[in-house]
Write a protein that holds these residues in place. Structure first.
Motif, PDB file in Angstrom:
ATOM      1  N   ALA A   1       1.003  -1.245  -0.194  1.00 14.79           N
ATOM      2  CA  ALA A   1       0.004  -0.035   0.140  1.00 14.79           C
ATOM      3  C   ALA A   1       0.889   1.136   0.096  1.00 14.79           C
ATOM      4  CB  ALA A   1      -1.002  -0.014   1.309  1.00 14.79           C
ATOM      5  N   HIS A   2       2.231   1.012   0.384  1.00 12.90           N
ATOM      6  CA  HIS A   2       2.984   2.402   0.536  1.00 12.90           C
ATOM      7  C   HIS A   2       3.793   2.298  -0.714  1.00 12.90           C
ATOM      8  CE1 HIS A   2       2.277   3.500   4.494  1.00 12.90           C
ATOM      9  NE2 HIS A   2       2.010   2.150   4.918  1.00 12.90           N
ATOM     10  N   GLY A   3       3.546   1.581  -1.655  1.00 12.60           N
ATOM     11  CA  GLY A   3       4.298   1.344  -2.959  1.00 12.60           C
ATOM     12  C   GLY A   3       5.615   0.779  -2.829  1.00 12.60           C
ATOM     13  N   ILE A   4       5.956   0.028  -1.731  1.00 16.70           N
ATOM     14  CA  ILE A   4       7.160  -0.931  -1.554  1.00 16.70           C
ATOM     15  C   ILE A   4       6.969  -2.309  -1.801  1.00 16.70           C
ATOM     16  CG2 ILE A   4       8.973  -1.348   0.135  1.00 16.70           C
ATOM     17  CD1 ILE A   4       8.339   1.386   1.395  1.00 16.70           C
ATOM     18  N   ALA A   5       7.704  -2.869  -2.636  1.00 18.67           N
ATOM     19  CA  ALA A   5       7.590  -4.296  -3.031  1.00 18.67           C
ATOM     20  C   ALA A   5       8.757  -5.028  -2.271  1.00 18.67           C
ATOM     21  CB  ALA A   5       7.713  -4.439  -4.399  1.00 18.67           C
ATOM     22  N   ALA A   6       8.120  -5.706  -1.323  1.00 18.87           N
ATOM     23  CA  ALA A   6       9.180  -6.525  -0.398  1.00 18.87           C
ATOM     24  C   ALA A   6       9.128  -7.980  -0.906  1.00 18.87           C
ATOM     25  CB  ALA A   6       8.738  -6.703   0.906  1.00 18.87           C
ATOM     26  N   GLU A   7      10.343  -8.422  -0.899  1.00 12.80           N
ATOM     27  CA  GLU A   7      10.618  -9.889  -1.219  1.00 12.80           C
ATOM     28  C   GLU A   7      10.687 -10.535   0.147  1.00 12.80           C
ATOM     29  OE1 GLU A   7      12.331 -11.167  -4.710  1.00 12.80           O
ATOM     30  OE2 GLU A   7      14.296 -12.078  -3.762  1.00 12.80           O
ATOM     31  N   VAL A   8       9.826 -11.784   0.350  1.00 11.70           N
ATOM     32  CA  VAL A   8       9.841 -12.545   1.769  1.00 11.70           C
ATOM     33  C   VAL A   8      10.583 -13.773   1.542  1.00 11.70           C
ATOM     34  CG1 VAL A   8       8.793 -13.445   3.408  1.00 11.70           C
ATOM     35  CG2 VAL A   8       8.077 -11.210   2.466  1.00 11.70           C
ATOM     36  N   ILE A   9      11.710 -14.164   2.437  1.00  9.65           N
ATOM     37  CA  ILE A   9      12.500 -15.423   2.150  1.00  9.65           C
ATOM     38  C   ILE A   9      12.236 -16.072   3.411  1.00  9.65           C
ATOM     39  CG2 ILE A   9      14.730 -16.285   2.137  1.00  9.65           C
ATOM     40  CD1 ILE A   9      15.680 -14.130   0.464  1.00  9.65           C
ATOM     41  N   ASP A  10      11.766 -17.227   3.279  1.00 16.71           N
ATOM     42  CA  ASP A  10      11.562 -18.035   4.397  1.00 16.71           C
ATOM     43  C   ASP A  10      12.945 -19.145   4.497  1.00 16.71           C
ATOM     44  OD1 ASP A  10      11.171 -20.297   6.294  1.00 16.71           O
ATOM     45  OD2 ASP A  10       9.007 -20.751   5.104  1.00 16.71           O
ATOM     46  N   LEU A  11      13.649 -19.072   5.450  1.00 15.84           N
ATOM     47  CA  LEU A  11      14.834 -19.769   5.532  1.00 15.84           C
ATOM     48  C   LEU A  11      14.871 -21.263   5.442  1.00 15.84           C
ATOM     49  CD1 LEU A  11      17.345 -17.649   8.081  1.00 15.84           C
ATOM     50  CD2 LEU A  11      17.427 -17.909   5.438  1.00 15.84           C
ATOM     51  N   ARG A  12      13.771 -21.778   6.402  1.00 18.99           N
ATOM     52  CA  ARG A  12      13.659 -23.064   6.508  1.00 18.99           C
ATOM     53  C   ARG A  12      14.732 -23.852   7.234  1.00 18.99           C
ATOM     54  NH1 ARG A  12      10.543 -25.081   0.935  1.00 18.99           N
ATOM     55  NH2 ARG A  12      12.890 -24.641   0.115  1.00 18.99           N
ATOM     56  N   SER A  13      15.870 -23.655   6.639  1.00 21.00           N
ATOM     57  CA  SER A  13      17.186 -24.275   7.253  1.00 21.00           C
ATOM     58  C   SER A  13      17.894 -23.210   7.798  1.00 21.00           C
ATOM     59  CB  SER A  13      17.844 -25.248   6.301  1.00 21.00           C
ATOM     60  OG  SER A  13      17.344 -26.102   5.726  1.00 21.00           O
ATOM     61  N   LEU A  14      18.450 -23.403   8.962  1.00 26.46           N
ATOM     62  CA  LEU A  14      19.435 -22.320   9.647  1.00 26.46           C
ATOM     63  C   LEU A  14      20.744 -22.756   9.359  1.00 26.46           C
ATOM     64  CD1 LEU A  14      17.356 -21.735  12.837  1.00 26.46           C
ATOM     65  CD2 LEU A  14      17.145 -20.695  10.587  1.00 26.46           C
TER      66      LEU A  14
ATOM     67  N   PRO B   1      22.663 -26.133   7.031  1.00 25.01           N
ATOM     68  CA  PRO B   1      23.357 -24.862   6.453  1.00 25.01           C
ATOM     69  C   PRO B   1      22.262 -23.943   6.005  1.00 25.01           C
ATOM     70  CG  PRO B   1      23.404 -26.933   4.821  1.00 25.01           C
ATOM     71  CD  PRO B   1      22.794 -27.615   6.114  1.00 25.01           C
ATOM     72  N   LEU B   2      23.050 -22.702   5.895  1.00 28.00           N
ATOM     73  CA  LEU B   2      22.137 -21.623   5.416  1.00 28.00           C
ATOM     74  C   LEU B   2      22.002 -21.614   3.831  1.00 28.00           C
ATOM     75  CD1 LEU B   2      23.129 -18.492   7.815  1.00 28.00           C
ATOM     76  CD2 LEU B   2      20.817 -19.255   7.251  1.00 28.00           C
ATOM     77  N   ASP B   3      20.992 -21.073   3.240  1.00 24.91           N
ATOM     78  CA  ASP B   3      21.030 -20.874   1.709  1.00 24.91           C
ATOM     79  C   ASP B   3      21.561 -19.408   1.569  1.00 24.91           C
ATOM     80  OD1 ASP B   3      20.494 -20.690  -0.942  1.00 24.91           O
ATOM     81  OD2 ASP B   3      18.405 -21.338  -0.425  1.00 24.91           O
ATOM     82  N   GLU B   4      22.856 -19.341   1.436  1.00 20.08           N
ATOM     83  CA  GLU B   4      23.336 -17.990   1.433  1.00 20.08           C
ATOM     84  C   GLU B   4      23.057 -17.487  -0.087  1.00 20.08           C
ATOM     85  OE1 GLU B   4      27.592 -17.976   1.975  1.00 20.08           O
ATOM     86  OE2 GLU B   4      27.206 -18.643   4.244  1.00 20.08           O
ATOM     87  N   ASP B   5      23.046 -18.256  -1.024  1.00 17.42           N
ATOM     88  CA  ASP B   5      22.769 -17.839  -2.397  1.00 17.42           C
ATOM     89  C   ASP B   5      21.548 -17.276  -2.510  1.00 17.42           C
ATOM     90  OD1 ASP B   5      25.208 -19.065  -2.990  1.00 17.42           O
ATOM     91  OD2 ASP B   5      24.630 -20.874  -3.969  1.00 17.42           O
ATOM     92  N   THR B   6      20.384 -17.707  -2.159  1.00 21.40           N
ATOM     93  CA  THR B   6      18.978 -17.265  -2.147  1.00 21.40           C
ATOM     94  C   THR B   6      19.118 -15.881  -1.132  1.00 21.40           C
ATOM     95  OG1 THR B   6      18.253 -19.203  -2.199  1.00 21.40           O
ATOM     96  CG2 THR B   6      16.636 -17.567  -1.665  1.00 21.40           C
ATOM     97  N   VAL B   7      19.628 -15.805  -0.177  1.00 22.20           N
ATOM     98  CA  VAL B   7      19.743 -14.307   0.719  1.00 22.20           C
ATOM     99  C   VAL B   7      20.236 -13.828  -0.308  1.00 22.20           C
ATOM    100  CG1 VAL B   7      20.228 -13.239   2.678  1.00 22.20           C
ATOM    101  CG2 VAL B   7      19.345 -15.659   2.782  1.00 22.20           C
TER     102      VAL B   7
END
Lengths: 321, 352
Positions: B223-236, B238-244
């Motif tokens: 509503a404020h014109g800001i498009a947020a991308e939301v990432i669910d890590l699922r695994s802590l 190993p961390l999915d560094e590439d996706t982040v």
């Protein structure tokens, strides 16, 4: 030579080999090698119990494990290479002296966390009981620990689970009187260990841990009970840690009268005197045995020192499967 | 099309256990009530494989370690995550280290399950998001899913993994429903994050319950014109560094939201990751909205005050985007980050 005499000889020679190995490590430490927790004085416990086991059985042990490993057939040269951090060690140099295991010998999951061995042993016994992995029918597990571990809460947890789940597990408490730098009589009542074990409702035997024949006889009885019933048994072996908690340790805190009394009852000396009294060995025979083990250890040392260091690029190997 | 069934997180966990026990006879379930609460599993797989244990986490975990090294695949239910403190020696010193210290002679295919998180007002000895403690321990893997399908898929992956896996269940999600694939071969790979919503202005990263927090904030940001991308890590771990990193390189802004406390936590790790590997892409400081360095309180009001809320995320992101756009318009260097924005990098409840 009758079988009985051959066995008595073999026990003496194995104890001598363990002692010579430990003395070599003490020497090495003096010249800069990592310090170790020796089992000097406790050889009869290792030799007597391990002889009562067979190939399908497993051993779970602790930081004071050289005796258990050598009695099980571990090569001193590969043990020494491990202590020196070389690739030919049983663990490729990653363990050092403290947590050596040798799966090929059935010496599994050595933990140097006092009590860690007791926490894992019931699981190994459960796998034996369920016929998992490469276990064979009738296989049991012997877990070695000391009076120090008996003061950990996990001691009771392990005993309780082994009894409730009827696990084929032999608890072997080498009561060596010392818990790191504290005498056990400061931390527990005198007869506590066996009394605690009895409270869990399993067969308990207490024997002289410096008499290798007595240890073996008691272990054989306990193993037979476990194989026959599938349930656990407990063995308390009274012995003495002749050297310090680790090397170097000046043992300034040790009561010399107590130490001297136990040295008079040294397990190797006792077995030597027993064989001499039976006319099975004389001074020359003893000297020849000692020479043989010293040669074995000298060869082992050469091997270990010639073994390559692991390369730094292998640092992260084996963190994950 | 994949056949799906609607079920709760609790049911998804149960289905995963059932399927894996059927698939592999070496899978063993042990815990304080595992047999009592799952009579159907006892009936189907036998009392030998579904075991009640003494209320003694250290020996339950130790037994799992010994069994795992000896050919079994134990799953242990330690009930609440803080109870894992009793199991630390077995999990951290044994399962995490003895493969390495033995030169690879052993492997430890075991799963240790524990519940945690706000919502039940159970206080700090039942609610403690201590997952980062285990991330710090070598040799372990750590997962903490957010939706029923992932609970099923990740638990199945954890059981099949040859390494010890800590499997955390956020209490607040236990009865949440969702569509779960029926397929017995449905697996969610450990170490792979999920992008729950695409956007180009800011990357919101959460796991477990805070994924929904981020999603709600993202809706409001729209509503404020800001498009947020939301990432669910699922695994802590190993961390999915590439996706982040991929997302941060696209958006230039990173906000990490979790219920666990911030000090030396997952958000700190991701902030370091972004600073180290995506520094040139950053248009604003990395923000952390986390729980405070305090035990969880039981009182609803205090418990909730410690939990990051969508409103706090919304406010933080609005401030962050406005600030960085102002800076960019004024041509100011990123080095002059406004201290005023740093106040978001603190406990979420106060920021809200």
């Amino acid at each position: 030579m009758p079988e009985e005499n051959r066995a008595a000889f073999h026990r003496l020679e194995t104890m001598l080999l363990i002692r010579a190995y430990e003395h070599q490590l003490v020497e090495l430490q003096r010249t800069g090698a990592p310090g170790t927790c020796t089992s000097v004085g406790q050889e009869a416990c290792a030799v007597g119990v391990v002889e009562a086991l067979d190939a399908r059985d497993r051993i779970v042990t602790n930081h004071r494990s050289a005796g258990h490993l050598i009695a099980r057939g571990a090569e001193p040269r590969r043990l020494m290479a491990e202590v020196l951090g070389r690739v030919d060690g049983y663990c490729g140099g990653r363990s050092g002296s403290l947590h050596i295991s040798a799966k090929e010998l059935g010496v599994v999951l050595t933990s140097t966390i006092v009590g860690g061995e007791l926490s894992m042993a019931p699981g190994v016994a459960l796998a034996q009981k369920m016929g998992a992995g490469n276990s064979e029918p009738g296989g049991i597990v012997a877990v070695f620990f000391g009076d120090g571990a008996a003061c950990e809460g996990i001691f009771h947890e392990a005993l309780n689970l082994a009894v409730q789940w009827q696990l084929p597990l032999l608890f072997v408490c080498e009561n060596n009187q010392w818990q790191a730098f504290v005498h056990r009589l400061e931390t527990m009542p005198d007869k506590a260990i066996s009394a605690w074990a009895r409270g869990h409702g399993l067969p308990v035997d207490s024997v002289d841990g410096n008499d290798v024949d007595a240890v073996h006889a008691a272990a054989a009885r306990a193993v037979a009970h476990i194989r026959a019933t599938g349930g656990p048994a407990f063995l308390e072996l009274s012995t003495y840690r002749q050297r310090g908690h680790y090397e170097p340790d000046d043992q300034a805190y040790v009561d010399s009268a107590e130490l001297q009394a136990w040295l008079q009852r040294d397990p190797i000396r006792m077995q030597g005197e027993r064989l001499t009294a039976k006319g099975l060995i004389d001074a020359a025979g003893l000297a020849a045995l000692e020479l043989r083990v010293r040669e074995t250890i000298a060869t082992a040392l050469d091997f270990a020192q010639a073994s390559a260091w692991p390369t730094p690029d292998t640092l992260l190997e084996h963190v994950y499967a | 099309m994949t056949k799906m069934t609607r079920m709760t997180v609790e049911q998804a966990i149960h289905q995963a256990l059932r399927e894996e026990m059927r698939r592999d006879s070496s899978v063993l379930l042990m815990g304080e009530g595992s047999a009592t609460k799952q009579r159907d599993l006892v009936a189907d797989f036998g009392a030998e494989r579904v075991r009640n244990t003494p209320l003694a986490e250290a020996i339950v975990a130790g037994t799992a370690v010994g069994a795992a090294a000896s050919g079994l695949r134990p799953v242990i239910d330690l009930l609440f995550a803080p109870f894992m403190a009793y199991a630390m020696d077995a999990l951290v010193n044994s399962a995490g280290k003895l493969r390495y210290l033995s030169g690879g002679q052993f492997q430890f295919p075991l799963v240790a399950m524990g519940m945690t998180g706000s919502g039940w007002c159970v206080g700090g000895q039942h609610n403690h998001n201590l997952e980062a403690m285990f991330v710090h321990a070598p040799g372990l893997k750590v997962v903490m899913p957010s939706e029923p399908a992932d609970f099923k898929g990740l638990l199945k992956a954890a059981i099949r993994d040859d390494n010890p896996v800590l499997f955390f269940t956020d209490l607040g999600l236990l009865y949440q429903e969702g569509e779960v694939p029926d397929a017995e071969d449905f697996i969610v790979p450990i170490g792979k994050a999920a992008v729950r919503r695409a956007g180009g202005d800011v990357t919101l990263v959460g796991y477990a319950k805070t994924v929904a927090v981020c999603m709600q904030a993202a809706s409001q940001l729209e509503a404020h014109g800001i498009a947020a991308e939301v990432i669910d890590l699922r695994s802590l771990k190993p961390l999915d560094e590439d996706t982040v990193l991929g997302s941060v390189r696209k958006t230039g802004r990173l906000v990490v939201v979790h219920e666990a406390s911030g000090l030396c936590g997952i958000a700190a790790e991701l902030a370091a990751l972004a600073a180290t590997k995506a520094f040139s892409a950053l248009r604003a400081p990395v923000l952390r909205l986390t729980g405070p360095d305090a035990p969880a309180a039981s009182s609803w009001v205090l418990e909730q005050a410690a939990v990051p809320k969508p409103e706090a995320v919304l406010e933080a992101v609005l401030d962050l985007v406005a600030g960085s756009r102002r800076d960019e318009a004024a041509g100011k260097s990123r080095a002059h980050d406004q201290d005023s924005r740093a106040h978001h990098d603190q406990l979420a409840g106060l920021a809200a």
